[in-house]
Design a protein around this motif. Sequence first.
Motif, PDB file in Angstrom:
ATOM      1  N   MET A  94      -7.086   3.417  -5.084  1.00 52.99           N
ATOM      2  CA  MET A  94      -6.123   4.364  -4.514  1.00 52.99           C
ATOM      3  C   MET A  94      -5.937   5.546  -5.461  1.00 52.99           C
ATOM      4  O   MET A  94      -5.969   6.708  -5.043  1.00 52.99           O
ATOM      5  N   HIS A  95      -5.745   5.232  -6.747  1.00 52.16           N
ATOM      6  CA  HIS A  95      -5.492   6.301  -7.717  1.00 52.16           C
ATOM      7  C   HIS A  95      -6.666   7.277  -7.792  1.00 52.16           C
ATOM      8  O   HIS A  95      -6.482   8.498  -7.679  1.00 52.16           O
ATOM      9  N   GLY A 131       0.815  -1.219   0.000  1.00 54.16           N
ATOM     10  CA  GLY A 131       0.000   0.000   0.000  1.00 54.16           C
ATOM     11  C   GLY A 131       0.841   1.258   0.000  1.00 54.16           C
ATOM     12  O   GLY A 131       0.555   2.212  -0.728  1.00 54.16           O
ATOM     13  N   SER A 187      -6.777   7.537   0.976  1.00 52.19           N
ATOM     14  CA  SER A 187      -6.421   6.840  -0.260  1.00 52.19           C
ATOM     15  C   SER A 187      -5.353   5.774  -0.047  1.00 52.19           C
ATOM     16  O   SER A 187      -5.135   4.922  -0.913  1.00 52.19           O
ATOM     17  N   PHE A 188      -4.700   5.787   1.102  1.00 54.78           N
ATOM     18  CA  PHE A 188      -3.717   4.757   1.442  1.00 54.78           C
ATOM     19  C   PHE A 188      -4.384   3.411   1.729  1.00 54.78           C
ATOM     20  O   PHE A 188      -3.776   2.350   1.555  1.00 54.78           O
ATOM     21  N   THR A 209      -6.491  12.335   1.131  1.00 50.68           N
ATOM     22  CA  THR A 209      -5.147  11.862   0.783  1.00 50.68           C
ATOM     23  C   THR A 209      -4.745  10.705   1.693  1.00 50.68           C
ATOM     24  O   THR A 209      -4.233   9.681   1.229  1.00 50.68           O
ATOM     25  N   HIS A 245      -1.580   3.823 -13.420  1.00 53.29           N
ATOM     26  CA  HIS A 245      -1.498   5.248 -13.087  1.00 53.29           C
ATOM     27  C   HIS A 245      -1.465   6.117 -14.340  1.00 53.29           C
ATOM     28  O   HIS A 245      -2.247   7.061 -14.475  1.00 53.29           O
ATOM     29  N   GLY A 264      -7.158   9.216  -4.702  1.00 52.73           N
ATOM     30  CA  GLY A 264      -6.102  10.221  -4.639  1.00 52.73           C
ATOM     31  C   GLY A 264      -6.392  11.401  -5.548  1.00 52.73           C
ATOM     32  O   GLY A 264      -6.102  12.557  -5.204  1.00 52.73           O
ATOM     33  N   HIS A 286       2.018   7.084  -6.613  1.00 53.23           N
ATOM     34  CA  HIS A 286       0.979   7.986  -7.122  1.00 53.23           C
ATOM     35  C   HIS A 286       1.297   9.438  -6.787  1.00 53.23           C
ATOM     36  O   HIS A 286       1.328  10.296  -7.674  1.00 53.23           O
ATOM     37  N   PHE A 287       1.541   9.708  -5.522  1.00 50.27           N
ATOM     38  CA  PHE A 287       1.716  11.103  -5.118  1.00 50.27           C
ATOM     39  C   PHE A 287       3.065  11.675  -5.543  1.00 50.27           C
ATOM     40  O   PHE A 287       3.178  12.879  -5.780  1.00 50.27           O
ATOM     41  N   TRP A 294       0.847   4.066  -2.954  1.00 48.37           N
ATOM     42  CA  TRP A 294       0.499   5.424  -2.518  1.00 48.37           C
ATOM     43  C   TRP A 294       1.631   6.396  -2.820  1.00 48.37           C
ATOM     44  O   TRP A 294       1.410   7.484  -3.365  1.00 48.37           O
TER      45      TRP A 294
END
Length: 192
Positions: free
Chosen positions: A99-100, A30, A60-61, A57, A167, A103, A37-38, A34
């Motif tokens: 998650m994406h 995870g 989303s984890f 945010t 992503h 996010g 992505h960020f 995460w």
Amino acid sequence: SCLIVIERMWSSNELKTVSLWRLFGSVVFGLGVWAMHFTGMLAYMVPAQMSYHPGITALSFVPPVVGAYFAFQVLYSQRFSLLDIALSALYLALGIGSMHYLGMEAMQIDALMVYDFAWFILSIFIAFLFACISIYMIKIRNRHYGENATNRALIAPIMGLSVAGMHYTAMGAVSFYALESTPEMMGSHMND
């Protein structure tokens, strides 16, 4: 790291130890999804002020951790039937995808975010496809080759493509429109 976690689960004789490895592996997976992505979003530029909602945010984890946890639960059985491979890959794909998109919802920007539905579906499918391939490769390695650092090095990039492919396909699905009386394209679509 997920491959090492799977190996440790398979070699553990106590259910408590297996559960701890499954939890640890899920959190590590995870965090990887995460962070990817960020970190990628730090490079994403739109011609408007942008920030991230801290609560969303952080939330989303959770999806990739949950997805990995259930995938590890299926993989622990070592059955590797077509259904088992597809189910564990689906858990991972849904975790990565959730998650994406969660996010992305954390983005605070004066613009309307619109997704192309076909690209949206394609992004989830890409995560699923590469997860299936990597899990099938784990099956082959488990049956014929055993634990081997070289085999790990071949499988890990395929799983990485599940995350990165999802992503960047998802980023190709999104367009931003300025919030005005006559919305205009902001020129921030990934295909521009």
